[in-house]
Write a protein that holds these residues in place. Structure first.
Motif, PDB file in Angstrom:
ATOM      1  N   VAL A 153     -23.194  60.791  49.522  1.00 11.18           N
ATOM      2  CA  VAL A 153     -21.887  61.551  49.870  1.00 11.18           C
ATOM      3  C   VAL A 153     -21.640  62.262  50.886  1.00 11.18           C
ATOM      4  O   VAL A 153     -20.712  62.255  51.296  1.00 11.18           O
ATOM      5  CB  VAL A 153     -21.725  61.969  48.301  1.00 11.18           C
ATOM      6  CG1 VAL A 153     -20.498  63.122  48.399  1.00 11.18           C
ATOM      7  CG2 VAL A 153     -21.652  61.295  47.254  1.00 11.18           C
ATOM      8  N   ASN A 154     -22.687  63.250  51.051  1.00  9.29           N
ATOM      9  CA  ASN A 154     -22.388  64.162  52.182  1.00  9.29           C
ATOM     10  C   ASN A 154     -22.860  63.575  53.575  1.00  9.29           C
ATOM     11  O   ASN A 154     -22.799  64.348  54.732  1.00  9.29           O
ATOM     12  CB  ASN A 154     -23.464  65.417  52.026  1.00  9.29           C
ATOM     13  CG  ASN A 154     -24.902  65.191  51.960  1.00  9.29           C
ATOM     14  OD1 ASN A 154     -25.522  63.877  52.319  1.00  9.29           O
ATOM     15  ND2 ASN A 154     -25.763  66.125  51.434  1.00  9.29           N
ATOM     16  N   GLY A 155     -23.164  62.428  53.693  1.00 10.58           N
ATOM     17  CA  GLY A 155     -23.357  61.729  54.969  1.00 10.58           C
ATOM     18  C   GLY A 155     -24.572  62.339  55.980  1.00 10.58           C
ATOM     19  O   GLY A 155     -24.596  62.108  57.113  1.00 10.58           O
ATOM     20  N   ASP A 156     -25.624  62.994  55.319  1.00 13.01           N
ATOM     21  CA  ASP A 156     -26.719  63.355  56.187  1.00 13.01           C
ATOM     22  C   ASP A 156     -27.801  62.260  56.345  1.00 13.01           C
ATOM     23  O   ASP A 156     -28.777  62.603  56.916  1.00 13.01           O
ATOM     24  CB  ASP A 156     -27.209  64.491  55.428  1.00 13.01           C
ATOM     25  CG  ASP A 156     -28.034  64.229  54.090  1.00 13.01           C
ATOM     26  OD1 ASP A 156     -27.839  63.121  53.672  1.00 13.01           O
ATOM     27  OD2 ASP A 156     -28.404  65.141  53.502  1.00 13.01           O
TER      28      ASP A 156
ATOM     29  N   TYR B 194     -24.671  61.335  40.438  1.00 14.61           N
ATOM     30  CA  TYR B 194     -24.528  60.326  41.824  1.00 14.61           C
ATOM     31  C   TYR B 194     -23.516  59.470  41.652  1.00 14.61           C
ATOM     32  O   TYR B 194     -23.291  58.981  40.484  1.00 14.61           O
ATOM     33  CB  TYR B 194     -26.195  59.854  41.789  1.00 14.61           C
ATOM     34  CG  TYR B 194     -27.061  60.600  42.339  1.00 14.61           C
ATOM     35  CD1 TYR B 194     -27.465  61.214  43.576  1.00 14.61           C
ATOM     36  CD2 TYR B 194     -27.944  61.348  41.501  1.00 14.61           C
ATOM     37  CE1 TYR B 194     -28.437  62.039  43.954  1.00 14.61           C
ATOM     38  CE2 TYR B 194     -28.807  61.922  41.461  1.00 14.61           C
ATOM     39  CZ  TYR B 194     -29.424  62.329  42.793  1.00 14.61           C
ATOM     40  OH  TYR B 194     -30.422  63.193  43.163  1.00 14.61           O
ATOM     41  N   MET B 195     -22.911  59.111  42.803  1.00 19.65           N
ATOM     42  CA  MET B 195     -21.996  57.736  42.818  1.00 19.65           C
ATOM     43  C   MET B 195     -22.794  56.748  42.871  1.00 19.65           C
ATOM     44  O   MET B 195     -24.028  56.700  43.836  1.00 19.65           O
ATOM     45  CB  MET B 195     -21.052  58.139  43.933  1.00 19.65           C
ATOM     46  CG  MET B 195     -19.951  59.033  43.509  1.00 19.65           C
ATOM     47  SD  MET B 195     -18.753  58.735  42.383  1.00 19.65           S
ATOM     48  CE  MET B 195     -18.275  57.212  42.823  1.00 19.65           C
TER      49      MET B 195
ATOM     50  N   TRP C  59     -29.618  50.648  53.975  1.00 19.92           N
ATOM     51  CA  TRP C  59     -29.164  51.886  53.007  1.00 19.92           C
ATOM     52  C   TRP C  59     -29.708  53.144  53.471  1.00 19.92           C
ATOM     53  O   TRP C  59     -31.084  53.123  53.652  1.00 19.92           O
ATOM     54  CB  TRP C  59     -29.193  51.440  51.809  1.00 19.92           C
ATOM     55  CG  TRP C  59     -28.113  52.077  50.997  1.00 19.92           C
ATOM     56  CD1 TRP C  59     -28.512  53.312  50.059  1.00 19.92           C
ATOM     57  CD2 TRP C  59     -26.630  51.960  50.526  1.00 19.92           C
ATOM     58  NE1 TRP C  59     -27.396  53.846  49.424  1.00 19.92           N
ATOM     59  CE2 TRP C  59     -26.299  52.985  49.499  1.00 19.92           C
ATOM     60  CE3 TRP C  59     -25.752  51.277  51.208  1.00 19.92           C
ATOM     61  CZ2 TRP C  59     -24.830  53.009  49.517  1.00 19.92           C
ATOM     62  CZ3 TRP C  59     -24.632  51.338  50.698  1.00 19.92           C
ATOM     63  CH2 TRP C  59     -24.062  52.278  49.719  1.00 19.92           C
ATOM     64  N   PRO C  60     -29.218  54.210  53.313  1.00 20.41           N
ATOM     65  CA  PRO C  60     -29.905  55.751  53.482  1.00 20.41           C
ATOM     66  C   PRO C  60     -31.117  55.757  52.392  1.00 20.41           C
ATOM     67  O   PRO C  60     -31.229  55.041  51.233  1.00 20.41           O
ATOM     68  CB  PRO C  60     -28.855  56.723  53.167  1.00 20.41           C
ATOM     69  CG  PRO C  60     -27.471  56.081  53.660  1.00 20.41           C
ATOM     70  CD  PRO C  60     -27.683  54.606  53.200  1.00 20.41           C
ATOM     71  N   LYS C  61     -32.237  56.243  53.064  1.00 16.01           N
ATOM     72  CA  LYS C  61     -33.456  56.458  52.071  1.00 16.01           C
ATOM     73  C   LYS C  61     -33.073  57.439  50.848  1.00 16.01           C
ATOM     74  O   LYS C  61     -32.309  58.330  51.197  1.00 16.01           O
ATOM     75  CB  LYS C  61     -34.765  56.685  52.936  1.00 16.01           C
ATOM     76  CG  LYS C  61     -35.163  55.684  53.893  1.00 16.01           C
ATOM     77  CD  LYS C  61     -35.882  56.051  54.687  1.00 16.01           C
ATOM     78  CE  LYS C  61     -36.697  55.012  55.650  1.00 16.01           C
ATOM     79  NZ  LYS C  61     -37.776  55.412  56.621  1.00 16.01           N
TER      80      LYS C  61
ATOM     81  N   ASP D 173     -28.576  66.790  46.901  1.00 14.15           N
ATOM     82  CA  ASP D 173     -27.088  67.355  47.458  1.00 14.15           C
ATOM     83  C   ASP D 173     -26.120  66.448  47.320  1.00 14.15           C
ATOM     84  O   ASP D 173     -25.003  66.632  47.745  1.00 14.15           O
ATOM     85  CB  ASP D 173     -27.591  67.839  48.755  1.00 14.15           C
ATOM     86  CG  ASP D 173     -28.554  69.050  48.834  1.00 14.15           C
ATOM     87  OD1 ASP D 173     -28.567  69.608  47.960  1.00 14.15           O
ATOM     88  OD2 ASP D 173     -29.328  69.317  49.824  1.00 14.15           O
ATOM     89  N   ASP D 174     -26.447  65.063  47.222  1.00  9.03           N
ATOM     90  CA  ASP D 174     -25.369  64.181  47.122  1.00  9.03           C
ATOM     91  C   ASP D 174     -24.848  63.925  45.761  1.00  9.03           C
ATOM     92  O   ASP D 174     -23.758  63.101  45.700  1.00  9.03           O
ATOM     93  CB  ASP D 174     -25.908  62.849  47.565  1.00  9.03           C
ATOM     94  CG  ASP D 174     -26.442  62.703  48.919  1.00  9.03           C
ATOM     95  OD1 ASP D 174     -25.423  62.847  49.801  1.00  9.03           O
ATOM     96  OD2 ASP D 174     -27.453  62.590  49.373  1.00  9.03           O
ATOM     97  N   ARG D 175     -25.280  64.794  44.802  1.00  5.32           N
ATOM     98  CA  ARG D 175     -24.474  64.792  43.484  1.00  5.32           C
ATOM     99  C   ARG D 175     -23.063  65.237  43.859  1.00  5.32           C
ATOM    100  O   ARG D 175     -22.985  66.216  44.366  1.00  5.32           O
ATOM    101  CB  ARG D 175     -25.169  65.502  42.580  1.00  5.32           C
ATOM    102  CG  ARG D 175     -26.432  64.885  42.036  1.00  5.32           C
ATOM    103  CD  ARG D 175     -27.489  65.875  41.002  1.00  5.32           C
ATOM    104  NE  ARG D 175     -27.625  67.162  41.593  1.00  5.32           N
ATOM    105  CZ  ARG D 175     -27.938  68.316  40.809  1.00  5.32           C
ATOM    106  NH1 ARG D 175     -28.086  68.140  39.534  1.00  5.32           N
ATOM    107  NH2 ARG D 175     -28.280  69.331  41.453  1.00  5.32           N
TER     108      ARG D 175
END
Length: 407
Positions: A219-222, A180-181, A195-197, A228-230
Protein backbone atom coordinates in the motif's frame (compact mmCIF):
# COMPACT_ATOMS: atom_id res chain seq x y z
CA UNK A 1 -34.19 21.52 18.40
CA UNK A 2 -30.95 21.60 20.36
CA UNK A 3 -29.74 19.70 23.38
CA UNK A 4 -26.72 18.29 25.16
CA UNK A 5 -26.26 15.27 27.39
CA UNK A 6 -23.40 13.44 29.06
CA UNK A 7 -22.26 9.83 29.04
CA UNK A 8 -20.12 8.02 31.59
CA UNK A 9 -20.85 4.47 30.42
CA UNK A 10 -17.39 3.11 31.25
CA UNK A 11 -18.24 0.90 34.21
CA UNK A 12 -17.85 1.63 37.90
CA UNK A 13 -14.82 3.26 39.55
CA UNK A 14 -13.09 4.44 36.35
CA UNK A 15 -11.54 7.23 38.44
CA UNK A 16 -10.00 4.86 41.02
CA UNK A 17 -7.24 2.28 41.01
CA UNK A 18 -8.66 -0.90 42.49
CA UNK A 19 -7.12 -3.98 44.06
CA UNK A 20 -8.24 -7.54 44.52
CA UNK A 21 -7.24 -10.76 46.28
CA UNK A 22 -6.50 -13.57 43.89
CA UNK A 23 -4.67 -16.74 44.88
CA UNK A 24 -3.48 -17.42 41.32
CA UNK A 25 -2.20 -13.92 40.55
CA UNK A 26 -0.83 -12.81 43.94
CA UNK A 27 0.20 -15.14 46.77
CA UNK A 28 2.88 -15.62 49.40
CA UNK A 29 3.88 -18.29 51.89
CA UNK A 30 3.68 -16.21 55.05
CA UNK A 31 5.13 -18.91 57.27
CA UNK A 32 8.12 -19.32 54.98
CA UNK A 33 7.72 -23.09 55.01
CA UNK A 34 7.50 -25.21 51.91
CA UNK A 35 4.83 -27.45 53.45
CA UNK A 36 2.50 -24.60 54.37
CA UNK A 37 -0.16 -23.35 52.00
CA UNK A 38 0.38 -19.96 50.41
CA UNK A 39 -2.03 -17.16 51.23
CA UNK A 40 -3.76 -15.00 48.65
CA UNK A 41 -2.47 -11.45 48.55
CA UNK A 42 -3.79 -8.20 47.19
CA UNK A 43 -2.55 -6.92 43.85
CA UNK A 44 -3.42 -3.99 41.62
CA UNK A 45 -6.31 -5.08 39.40
CA UNK A 46 -7.31 -1.91 37.58
CA UNK A 47 -5.68 1.45 37.01
CA UNK A 48 -7.71 4.56 37.72
CA UNK A 49 -7.95 7.75 35.70
CA UNK A 50 -8.65 10.71 37.99
CA UNK A 51 -8.45 13.09 35.02
CA UNK A 52 -11.38 11.54 33.13
CA UNK A 53 -14.23 13.85 32.16
CA UNK A 54 -17.78 13.15 31.09
CA UNK A 55 -18.22 12.39 27.40
CA UNK A 56 -20.70 14.97 26.10
CA UNK A 57 -22.89 14.95 23.00
CA UNK A 58 -24.54 18.01 21.50
CA UNK A 59 -27.42 17.41 19.08
CA UNK A 60 -29.10 19.92 16.80
CA UNK A 61 -31.90 19.00 14.44
CA UNK A 62 -34.69 20.31 12.28
CA UNK A 63 -37.89 18.38 11.61
CA UNK A 64 -40.84 18.56 9.27
CA UNK A 65 -44.22 16.80 9.58
CA UNK A 66 -46.74 17.01 6.74
CA UNK A 67 -50.11 15.49 5.83
CA UNK A 68 -51.92 15.51 2.49
CA UNK A 69 -55.05 14.15 0.80
CA UNK A 70 -57.32 14.39 3.85
CA UNK A 71 -54.67 12.85 6.12
CA UNK A 72 -54.27 9.77 3.91
CA UNK A 73 -50.59 10.52 3.25
CA UNK A 74 -48.21 11.47 6.06
CA UNK A 75 -44.49 12.16 6.09
CA UNK A 76 -42.01 13.02 8.81
CA UNK A 77 -38.43 14.10 8.17
CA UNK A 78 -35.76 14.77 10.79
CA UNK A 79 -32.27 16.02 9.87
CA UNK A 80 -29.72 16.06 12.65
CA UNK A 81 -26.09 16.66 13.59
CA UNK A 82 -24.49 15.11 16.67
CA UNK A 83 -21.09 16.22 17.93
CA UNK A 84 -19.41 14.20 20.66
CA UNK A 85 -16.50 15.65 22.65
CA UNK A 86 -14.15 14.05 25.15
CA UNK A 87 -14.91 10.57 23.78
CA UNK A 88 -14.24 7.88 26.37
CA UNK A 89 -12.14 5.02 25.01
CA UNK A 90 -10.17 2.24 26.74
CA UNK A 91 -6.53 3.20 27.26
CA UNK A 92 -3.74 1.18 25.64
CA UNK A 93 -0.31 0.50 27.16
CA UNK A 94 2.67 -1.69 26.23
CA UNK A 95 2.53 -5.35 27.27
CA UNK A 96 5.18 -4.63 29.90
CA UNK A 97 2.39 -3.17 32.04
CA UNK A 98 1.16 -6.73 32.56
CA UNK A 99 -2.44 -7.86 32.78
CA UNK A 100 -3.73 -4.87 34.73
CA UNK A 101 -7.11 -3.57 33.52
CA UNK A 102 -6.70 -0.14 31.94
CA UNK A 103 -9.15 2.75 32.47
CA UNK A 104 -11.04 4.71 29.86
CA UNK A 105 -9.56 8.03 28.81
CA UNK A 106 -10.83 11.06 26.89
CA UNK A 107 -9.44 10.73 23.37
CA UNK A 108 -11.11 13.18 21.01
CA UNK A 109 -14.19 14.18 19.06
CA UNK A 110 -16.51 12.63 16.50
CA UNK A 111 -19.45 13.79 14.43
CA UNK A 112 -22.61 12.16 13.10
CA UNK A 113 -24.71 13.70 10.33
CA UNK A 114 -27.91 11.98 9.33
CA UNK A 115 -31.59 11.97 8.61
CA UNK A 116 -34.66 9.88 9.42
CA UNK A 117 -37.64 9.71 7.09
CA UNK A 118 -41.04 8.13 7.78
CA UNK A 119 -43.76 7.78 5.12
CA UNK A 120 -47.24 6.31 5.34
CA UNK A 121 -50.34 6.08 3.16
CA UNK A 122 -53.77 5.03 4.34
CA UNK A 123 -56.31 3.89 1.78
CA UNK A 124 -59.38 1.76 1.23
CA UNK A 125 -62.56 1.25 -0.71
CA UNK A 126 -66.26 0.86 -0.12
CA UNK A 127 -66.18 -2.95 -0.13
CA UNK A 128 -64.54 -3.21 3.30
CA UNK A 129 -60.98 -3.27 1.95
CA UNK A 130 -58.55 -1.07 3.90
CA UNK A 131 -54.79 -0.82 3.91
CA UNK A 132 -51.90 1.13 5.38
CA UNK A 133 -48.46 1.18 3.76
CA UNK A 134 -45.61 2.69 5.79
CA UNK A 135 -41.87 2.93 5.38
CA UNK A 136 -38.98 4.32 7.40
CA UNK A 137 -35.51 5.11 6.15
CA UNK A 138 -32.46 6.19 8.12
CA UNK A 139 -29.04 7.39 7.01
CA UNK A 140 -26.02 8.68 8.90
CA UNK A 141 -22.35 9.43 8.36
CA UNK A 142 -19.90 8.92 11.19
CA UNK A 143 -16.50 10.62 11.23
CA UNK A 144 -13.77 11.05 13.81
CA UNK A 145 -12.92 14.77 13.93
CA UNK A 146 -9.98 14.73 16.34
CA UNK A 147 -7.96 12.11 18.18
CA UNK A 148 -5.49 13.09 20.89
CA UNK A 149 -4.52 16.15 18.81
CA UNK A 150 -2.54 13.81 16.55
CA UNK A 151 -3.66 13.26 12.95
CA UNK A 152 -1.60 10.05 12.76
CA UNK A 153 -3.00 8.55 15.98
CA UNK A 154 -4.63 5.12 15.60
CA UNK A 155 -6.63 3.48 18.38
CA UNK A 156 -6.93 -0.24 17.78
CA UNK A 157 -10.00 -2.28 18.62
CA UNK A 158 -10.28 -5.39 20.73
CA UNK A 159 -7.85 -8.24 20.13
CA UNK A 160 -9.47 -11.47 18.94
CA UNK A 161 -7.09 -14.44 19.06
CA UNK A 162 -4.02 -12.23 18.52
CA UNK A 163 -5.62 -10.33 15.63
CA UNK A 164 -7.14 -6.84 15.57
CA UNK A 165 -9.70 -6.17 12.83
CA UNK A 166 -10.86 -2.63 13.74
CA UNK A 167 -9.20 0.72 14.29
CA UNK A 168 -10.20 4.34 14.86
CA UNK A 169 -8.40 7.29 13.24
CA UNK A 170 -9.10 10.94 12.48
CA UNK A 171 -11.07 11.28 9.25
CA UNK A 172 -12.42 7.71 9.37
CA UNK A 173 -15.60 6.24 10.89
CA UNK A 174 -15.28 4.83 14.40
CA UNK A 175 -14.13 1.19 14.51
CA UNK A 176 -13.51 0.88 10.77
CA UNK A 177 -12.00 -2.35 9.50
CA UNK A 178 -8.22 -2.32 9.39
CA UNK A 179 -5.73 -4.70 7.83
CA UNK A 180 -4.00 -5.75 4.62
CA UNK A 181 -5.46 -5.40 1.15
CA UNK A 182 -5.53 -8.73 -0.69
CA UNK A 183 -5.15 -8.75 -4.48
CA UNK A 184 -5.98 -12.39 -5.08
CA UNK A 185 -3.78 -15.48 -4.96
CA UNK A 186 -0.32 -16.14 -6.38
CA UNK A 187 -0.74 -18.58 -9.28
CA UNK A 188 2.80 -18.89 -10.62
CA UNK A 189 6.37 -18.42 -9.43
CA UNK A 190 6.70 -15.61 -11.97
CA UNK A 191 3.99 -13.67 -10.13
CA UNK A 192 5.80 -14.25 -6.85
CA UNK A 193 9.10 -13.00 -8.25
CA UNK A 194 7.48 -9.85 -9.67
CA UNK A 195 5.63 -9.00 -6.45
CA UNK A 196 7.10 -7.05 -3.48
CA UNK A 197 8.57 -9.33 -0.84
CA UNK A 198 6.64 -10.08 2.32
CA UNK A 199 8.44 -9.03 5.51
CA UNK A 200 11.96 -9.89 4.26
CA UNK A 201 14.55 -10.87 6.86
CA UNK A 202 17.98 -9.26 7.25
CA UNK A 203 19.18 -11.27 4.26
CA UNK A 204 16.29 -10.09 2.10
CA UNK A 205 14.61 -13.49 2.04
CA UNK A 206 10.82 -13.81 1.79
CA UNK A 207 9.77 -17.00 3.58
CA UNK A 208 6.06 -16.58 2.90
CA UNK A 209 5.35 -15.86 -0.76
CA UNK A 210 4.75 -18.91 -2.95
CA UNK A 211 2.14 -20.07 -5.49
CA UNK A 212 -1.21 -20.61 -3.82
CA UNK A 213 -0.99 -18.14 -0.91
CA UNK A 214 -2.77 -14.80 -0.55
CA UNK A 215 -1.24 -11.84 -2.36
CA UNK A 216 -0.93 -8.85 0.02
CA UNK A 217 -0.73 -5.34 -1.48
CA UNK A 218 2.19 -2.95 -1.02
CA UNK A 219 0.00 0.00 0.00
CA UNK A 220 2.71 2.52 0.89
CA UNK A 221 4.82 1.68 -2.16
CA UNK A 222 8.11 1.09 -0.35
CA UNK A 223 8.80 -2.13 -2.26
CA UNK A 224 8.18 -4.53 0.64
CA UNK A 225 5.09 -5.72 2.47
CA UNK A 226 5.14 -5.11 6.22
CA UNK A 227 2.72 -4.11 8.97
CA UNK A 228 3.03 -0.53 7.68
CA UNK A 229 0.96 -1.58 4.64
CA UNK A 230 -2.14 -2.14 6.75
CA UNK A 231 -4.90 0.29 5.87
CA UNK A 232 -8.63 0.83 6.25
CA UNK A 233 -10.43 -1.88 4.33
CA UNK A 234 -14.14 -1.32 5.02
CA UNK A 235 -16.76 0.21 7.27
CA UNK A 236 -19.40 -1.46 9.45
CA UNK A 237 -21.60 1.64 9.25
CA UNK A 238 -24.46 1.24 6.72
CA UNK A 239 -25.39 3.82 4.11
CA UNK A 240 -29.09 3.12 4.66
CA UNK A 241 -31.29 1.32 7.18
CA UNK A 242 -34.92 0.78 6.25
CA UNK A 243 -38.19 -0.91 7.10
CA UNK A 244 -41.37 -1.52 5.09
CA UNK A 245 -44.73 -2.41 6.60
CA UNK A 246 -48.06 -3.45 5.00
CA UNK A 247 -51.30 -3.65 6.99
CA UNK A 248 -54.21 -5.05 4.96
CA UNK A 249 -57.79 -5.77 6.01
CA UNK A 250 -60.70 -7.18 4.03
CA UNK A 251 -63.92 -7.79 5.96
CA UNK A 252 -62.95 -10.27 8.71
CA UNK A 253 -59.49 -11.03 7.28
CA UNK A 254 -56.33 -9.12 8.13
CA UNK A 255 -52.66 -9.42 7.16
CA UNK A 256 -49.51 -7.68 8.36
CA UNK A 257 -46.16 -7.93 6.56
CA UNK A 258 -42.95 -6.32 7.83
CA UNK A 259 -39.68 -6.16 5.88
CA UNK A 260 -36.40 -4.82 7.28
CA UNK A 261 -32.86 -4.38 5.99
CA UNK A 262 -29.67 -2.37 5.70
CA UNK A 263 -27.55 -1.39 2.72
CA UNK A 264 -23.95 -0.36 2.17
CA UNK A 265 -22.18 -1.86 5.19
CA UNK A 266 -19.42 -4.46 5.44
CA UNK A 267 -18.92 -7.38 7.83
CA UNK A 268 -15.73 -9.10 8.93
CA UNK A 269 -16.48 -12.81 8.68
CA UNK A 270 -14.09 -13.80 11.45
CA UNK A 271 -15.61 -17.29 11.54
CA UNK A 272 -13.73 -18.07 8.31
CA UNK A 273 -10.54 -18.30 10.36
CA UNK A 274 -12.07 -21.43 11.84
CA UNK A 275 -13.80 -22.90 8.79
CA UNK A 276 -11.20 -22.07 6.11
CA UNK A 277 -7.85 -22.10 7.95
CA UNK A 278 -6.06 -24.20 10.53
CA UNK A 279 -7.14 -21.99 13.41
CA UNK A 280 -8.68 -24.72 15.58
CA UNK A 281 -9.07 -28.47 15.23
CA UNK A 282 -12.61 -28.07 13.86
CA UNK A 283 -14.48 -29.15 10.77
CA UNK A 284 -13.72 -27.18 7.62
CA UNK A 285 -16.03 -25.67 5.03
CA UNK A 286 -17.08 -27.53 1.90
CA UNK A 287 -15.30 -24.87 -0.15
CA UNK A 288 -12.01 -25.72 1.60
CA UNK A 289 -12.26 -29.23 0.18
CA UNK A 290 -13.45 -28.43 -3.34
CA UNK A 291 -12.33 -24.83 -4.06
CA UNK A 292 -8.85 -24.53 -2.53
CA UNK A 293 -5.99 -23.53 -4.79
CA UNK A 294 -3.90 -26.37 -6.17
CA UNK A 295 -1.61 -26.43 -9.18
CA UNK A 296 -3.96 -28.87 -10.90
CA UNK A 297 -7.09 -26.77 -10.31
CA UNK A 298 -5.33 -23.67 -11.56
CA UNK A 299 -4.08 -25.49 -14.65
CA UNK A 300 -7.50 -26.87 -15.64
CA UNK A 301 -9.42 -23.71 -14.83
CA UNK A 302 -11.48 -25.11 -11.95
CA UNK A 303 -13.29 -22.79 -9.55
CA UNK A 304 -10.92 -21.43 -6.88
CA UNK A 305 -12.18 -19.29 -3.99
CA UNK A 306 -9.64 -20.15 -1.27
CA UNK A 307 -5.84 -20.15 -1.06
CA UNK A 308 -3.83 -23.33 -0.78
CA UNK A 309 -4.50 -25.51 2.27
CA UNK A 310 -1.42 -25.60 4.49
CA UNK A 311 -0.53 -26.43 8.08
CA UNK A 312 2.48 -24.18 8.45
CA UNK A 313 3.47 -20.58 9.18
CA UNK A 314 2.03 -19.68 5.77
CA UNK A 315 -1.44 -20.53 7.05
CA UNK A 316 -0.93 -18.35 10.15
CA UNK A 317 0.14 -15.38 8.00
CA UNK A 318 -2.94 -15.75 5.78
CA UNK A 319 -5.07 -15.36 8.92
CA UNK A 320 -3.81 -11.78 9.36
CA UNK A 321 -6.59 -9.20 9.35
CA UNK A 322 -7.18 -8.44 5.68
CA UNK A 323 -9.81 -7.66 3.07
CA UNK A 324 -10.06 -11.42 2.47
CA UNK A 325 -12.38 -11.59 5.50
CA UNK A 326 -14.43 -8.48 4.62
CA UNK A 327 -17.78 -9.13 2.93
CA UNK A 328 -20.83 -7.15 1.86
CA UNK A 329 -23.19 -7.09 4.85
CA UNK A 330 -26.29 -5.72 3.10
CA UNK A 331 -29.47 -7.72 3.53
CA UNK A 332 -33.24 -7.65 3.00
CA UNK A 333 -35.32 -9.74 5.41
CA UNK A 334 -38.99 -10.56 5.80
CA UNK A 335 -39.11 -10.00 9.52
CA UNK A 336 -42.73 -10.80 10.23
CA UNK A 337 -45.82 -12.13 8.43
CA UNK A 338 -49.18 -12.53 10.18
CA UNK A 339 -52.53 -13.56 8.72
CA UNK A 340 -55.63 -13.41 10.92
CA UNK A 341 -59.35 -14.07 10.78
CA UNK A 342 -61.91 -12.59 13.22
CA UNK A 343 -64.99 -14.74 13.74
CA UNK A 344 -68.36 -13.16 12.85
CA UNK A 345 -70.23 -11.32 15.60
CA UNK A 346 -72.99 -13.91 15.59
CA UNK A 347 -70.57 -16.59 16.80
CA UNK A 348 -69.18 -14.24 19.44
CA UNK A 349 -72.61 -13.72 20.98
CA UNK A 350 -73.34 -17.45 20.90
CA UNK A 351 -70.10 -18.18 22.77
CA UNK A 352 -70.55 -15.16 25.05
CA UNK A 353 -67.34 -13.45 23.93
CA UNK A 354 -66.62 -9.99 22.60
CA UNK A 355 -64.09 -11.04 19.99
CA UNK A 356 -62.32 -14.19 18.77
CA UNK A 357 -59.43 -13.91 16.31
CA UNK A 358 -57.36 -16.76 14.90
CA UNK A 359 -53.98 -16.09 13.34
CA UNK A 360 -50.90 -17.67 11.77
CA UNK A 361 -47.53 -15.96 12.15
CA UNK A 362 -44.10 -16.54 10.63
CA UNK A 363 -40.96 -14.63 11.64
CA UNK A 364 -37.71 -14.34 9.69
CA UNK A 365 -39.32 -16.11 6.76
CA UNK A 366 -36.48 -15.34 4.32
CA UNK A 367 -33.32 -13.23 4.01
CA UNK A 368 -31.73 -11.98 0.79
CA UNK A 369 -28.01 -11.31 1.22
CA UNK A 370 -24.61 -11.98 -0.32
CA UNK A 371 -23.03 -12.52 3.09
CA UNK A 372 -21.67 -16.06 3.45
CA UNK A 373 -21.94 -16.20 7.25
CA UNK A 374 -24.83 -17.54 9.29
CA UNK A 375 -26.60 -14.22 9.83
CA UNK A 376 -25.86 -10.71 8.48
CA UNK A 377 -27.80 -9.10 11.37
CA UNK A 378 -24.82 -8.75 13.71
CA UNK A 379 -25.63 -8.06 17.35
CA UNK A 380 -22.72 -6.16 18.88
CA UNK A 381 -21.27 -6.57 22.34
CA UNK A 382 -18.61 -3.87 22.03
CA UNK A 383 -18.22 -0.57 20.17
CA UNK A 384 -14.59 -1.53 19.54
CA UNK A 385 -15.49 -4.37 17.15
CA UNK A 386 -18.63 -3.22 15.37
CA UNK A 387 -19.48 -5.48 12.44
CA UNK A 388 -17.08 -8.30 13.38
CA UNK A 389 -18.89 -11.64 13.20
CA UNK A 390 -17.14 -13.87 15.73
CA UNK A 391 -19.70 -16.64 15.31
CA UNK A 392 -23.12 -15.64 16.60
CA UNK A 393 -26.14 -17.92 16.88
CA UNK A 394 -28.33 -17.14 13.84
CA UNK A 395 -31.74 -15.54 14.13
CA UNK A 396 -34.33 -18.30 14.51
CA UNK A 397 -37.14 -18.86 12.02
CA UNK A 398 -40.44 -19.44 13.82
CA UNK A 399 -43.99 -20.43 12.86
CA UNK A 400 -46.85 -19.90 15.30
CA UNK A 401 -50.59 -20.33 15.58
CA UNK A 402 -52.55 -18.25 18.05
CA UNK A 403 -56.00 -17.27 19.32
CA UNK A 404 -56.95 -13.82 20.61
CA UNK A 405 -59.93 -14.14 22.91
CA UNK A 406 -61.74 -11.24 24.60
CA UNK A 407 -64.28 -12.30 27.21
Amino acid sequence: GWGANGNDNVGNYNIYSTYRANGTASYYNIAGSSNTESQAGYHKYKLGNPNARWESTTTSNIGLDVRFFKNKFAASLDVYTRKTKDMLYPDSRPSTWGRVVLPSINVGEMKNNGWDLMLSYRGGSKNDFRYVVSANLSHYRNKVVALNNNSAEILYGSTIRNEVFTATKKGEPVSSFYGYMVDGIFNTQAEVDAWPKYSPDINGADRYSMPGVLKFRDVNGDGVITADDRTFIGSPHPDLSYGLNFDLQYKNWDMTVFFQGIQGNSIVNYARRVTDFKHFANNRSKARLYESWTQERYANGSKITLPIALSSEHDVIMQNASSFFVEDGSYFRMKDLQIGYTLPASLNSRWKTDNIRLYLQATNLFTLTKYSGLDPEIRQSSDRQIGVDVGIYPTAQMFMFGINLNL
